[in-house]
Each structure stands twice: as structure tokens, then as C-alpha cells.
Enzyme design. Structure first.
Site, PDB file in Angstrom:
ATOM      1  N   SER A 154       0.866  -1.182   0.087  1.00  0.00           N
ATOM      2  CA  SER A 154      -0.030  -0.051   0.059  1.00  0.00           C
ATOM      3  C   SER A 154       0.810   1.166   0.044  1.00  0.00           C
ATOM      4  O   SER A 154       1.649   1.614  -0.810  1.00  0.00           O
ATOM      5  CB  SER A 154      -0.895   0.073   1.212  1.00  0.00           C
ATOM      6  OG  SER A 154      -1.991   0.817   1.080  1.00  0.00           O
ATOM      7  N   ASP A 247     -10.155  -3.640  -5.336  1.00  0.00           N
ATOM      8  CA  ASP A 247      -9.301  -2.463  -4.665  1.00  0.00           C
ATOM      9  C   ASP A 247      -9.192  -1.416  -5.610  1.00  0.00           C
ATOM     10  O   ASP A 247      -8.686  -1.558  -6.847  1.00  0.00           O
ATOM     11  CB  ASP A 247      -7.949  -3.263  -4.535  1.00  0.00           C
ATOM     12  CG  ASP A 247      -7.146  -2.233  -3.661  1.00  0.00           C
ATOM     13  OD1 ASP A 247      -7.400  -1.138  -3.147  1.00  0.00           O
ATOM     14  OD2 ASP A 247      -5.799  -2.757  -3.624  1.00  0.00           O
ATOM     15  N   HIS A 277      -8.074  -4.940  -0.493  1.00  0.00           N
ATOM     16  CA  HIS A 277      -7.108  -4.278  -0.107  1.00  0.00           C
ATOM     17  C   HIS A 277      -6.821  -4.795   1.341  1.00  0.00           C
ATOM     18  O   HIS A 277      -7.730  -5.180   2.230  1.00  0.00           O
ATOM     19  CB  HIS A 277      -7.518  -2.748  -0.191  1.00  0.00           C
ATOM     20  CG  HIS A 277      -6.216  -1.963   0.244  1.00  0.00           C
ATOM     21  ND1 HIS A 277      -5.318  -1.910  -0.659  1.00  0.00           N
ATOM     22  CD2 HIS A 277      -5.494  -1.292   1.450  1.00  0.00           C
ATOM     23  CE1 HIS A 277      -4.359  -1.068  -0.060  1.00  0.00           C
ATOM     24  NE2 HIS A 277      -4.476  -0.907   1.044  1.00  0.00           N
TER      25      HIS A 277
END
Length: 304
Positions: A154, A247, A277
Site C-alpha cells: 500500500s 481494490d 485491499h
């Protein structure tokens, strides 16, 4: 494909990652949230290792893991945690650091980079680069054999991608870069942002809030913020890019991998169908996390 049953159950209970009214998130509230971790039990076991030590890379706190009981040099994996540049820490991601050391057989250096909004852009990117540079400068300290890779998920994937091109430009050869559902462009205008804007964990509004906390008024074209806008990606380290089907960040990760491949960089993309995610850091909730971690370890082991 449809949401994986485990992902479906998770988003039914947690439709958004923060689960909070974004307008109410002042600094005091953010700091309170950092002290909590409702998902701690799902981050994996804190497996005992022969070597776990807190150190400094310059001014940046790091935690060093080694699963190999010997003292000979090994490859080094630098790990940057996620959390939107606002949340997360070495402590919260302790289980991930240990697991990565076990699976790869490498020395793992987990980076406690500075967090926004107290430390806005480019503080996190500067810390990430400082650690990578220090590992190359002091190989004996890290018990490094000269093979260095970066891994991030991320926002941590953003930092790994930035460190990878900074290493290239500094003449430092990285063995590999692993980007797990990375943030690569703060434009947030890909189709996946519209398709999965709400109800799949990381909301588009949350991602915009994270970017605002970190980037503030920074130029969105700055490749230290948006690596996808780097003019020249040739000569970057070989890459493995993981994405989750459901996501908002999916498309930018896959677009970046295509750019790398078109520029002659060995790049492999793997989309985890039905996933949302954050699945990678929650092996207690998602079977796909274990599959993804072993895949990452295999790619890293093959790069030494």
C-alpha cells in the site's frame, strides 16, 4: 470473479478501512487510533527468531530480523509497512517482518518511517531512501552479502517504488522490488477507483484523505509522490507487483507493471482474484495472504 468468501465476510463487518467520519479525524483522534489495532489477532504469530533487534539507520528507527541462526552475510530485504502514510508501525507489523525473514531466509529490515500529518511529504520517502542508502553504505552492520531488495504494501509500496528509482539514479543496484497493492499515483482517476469506490475496505474517499494528510499541497507530478509519473522507468530493479481485484489501487499497480515491462524491466504482475485491499497483512483472515507471501518469497529467493 465474485468476492472471495473470506473477503465478503470481512467487508460485511468492515465496509471501510477506517470506519470513521473523516471530517472528525483531527490529530488527537489519529494518535488515539494509532494506539489501537482491532485486527492485531489476525496479523499472524510472533514467531520467535534467533535475532530481532531495534536499531537506527541514521536517524530512522528500524527493526532487524534474522531467521538464520548463523552470522554469515545474507541478502537484505527492506520492508515498508502500509497505513496510508498515517498509520502503521514496525510494532504493528512485527508479525509480517518475522514471517518475511522466515520465508525468504534473508535479513529483514523493517522501517519505522515518519508518519503524516505531523511529518508530511516527503518525510516518509526521505526516511525510506535513507535506510536503503545506509544498507548499501554499511553492509557489515546489516550482515548483507550485497543483494538488497525492497518490499512494501500500500503506502509502503509507494515508498518501495520511490526508493527503487532513487537507487537506480544513485548507481545502487537493487536485486528486486516487490510492490503489494501499491499507491503509485495520487490522481486517483483509474477505473478501479470508480468501480470499488465504497464498500470494499479501502474507500476512494479514505484514499483521498490519506493522500491529503501526506501530500498536502505537494505537486502530484512529483515522482517521489506518484512513481507512475516518473518520466523514465528503464533500468529499474526487476519487479513483482501484486494487486487485489476489488481494490481502488488495482489499476495503477497493473499500469505501472506494464510500463516497466514496456521499458525492458523484468516485471511480473499477479492479481489476486476476489481479494480486497489489506489482505496481504492479515493471514489470520485471508488464506490468500499465505499464498501471496509464499509467492513473494519465491520471487525474492529467485532474485539473489
Amino acid at each position: 470473479m465474485p468476492l472471495h468468501p473470506q473477503a465478503r465476510d470481512h467487508v460485511a463487518q468492515n465496509p471501510s478501512d477506517l470506519g470513521a467520519d473523516l471530517a472528525t479525524l483531527d490529530l488527537a483522534t489519529i494518535q488515539e487510533m494509532r494506539a489501537q489495532d482491532a485486527l492485531a489477532a489476525h496479523r499472524g504469530p510472533l514467531t520467535k527468531l534467533p535475532f530481532v533487534r531495534d536499531e537506527l539507520a541514521g536517524d530512522v528507527p528500524i527493526r532487524v530480523y534474522r531467521a538464520d541462526p548463523g552470522d554469515g552475510p545474507l541478502p537484505v530485504v527492506v520492508y515498508f509497512h502500509g497505513g496510508g502514510w498515517v498509520f502503521g508501525s514496525v510494532r504493528r507489523n512485527d508479525a509480517a517482518g518475522r514471517d518475511l525473514a522466515i520465508r525468504t531466509g534473508a535479513v529483514v529490515v523493517s522501517v519505522d518511517y515518519r508518519l503524516a500529518p505531523e511529518h508530511p511529504f516527503p518525510a516518509a520517502a526521505d526516511d525510506a531512501w535513507s535506510v536503503v542508502r545506509d544498507i548499501f553504505a554499511r553492509p557489515a552492520f546489516y550482515q548483507s552479502n550485497g543483494h538488497v531488495a525492497v518490499v512494501g504494501d500500500s503506502a509502503g509500496g509507494n515508498l518501495a517504488a520511490v526508493a527503487a528509482w532513487q537507487a537506480r539514479d544513485a548507481g545502487l543496484r537493487l536485486a528486486h522490488q516487490v510492490l503489494v497493492y501499491p499507491v503509485l499515483d495520487v490522481a486517483m482517476d483509474t477505473p478501479s477507483y470508480a468501480e470499488f469506490a465504497k464498500g470494499f475496505g479501502l474507500d476512494a474517499a479514505e484514499m483521498e484523505w490519506f493522500a491529503r494528510q501526506y501530500a498536502g499541497g505537494a505537486d502530484p507530478d512529483d515522482p517521489r509522490l506518484s512513481p507512475l509519473r516518473l518520466p523514465d522507468v528503464s533500468g529499474l530493479a526487476p519487479a513483482t507487483v501484486l494487486t487485489a481485484e476489488y481494490d481502488v489501487l488495482r489499476d495503477e499497480g497493473e499500469r505501472y507493471a506494464r510500463r516497466l515491462a514496456e521499458a525492458g524491466v523484468p516485471a511480473e504482475t499477479r492479481r489476486f482474484d476476489g481479494a480486497v485491499h489489506s489482505f496481504f497483512v492479515l493471514p489470520g483472515l485471508f488464506d490468500q495472504a499465505v499464498e501471496a507471501r509464499e509467492y513473494v518469497a519465491e520471487r525474492l529467493r529467485g532474485s539473489w
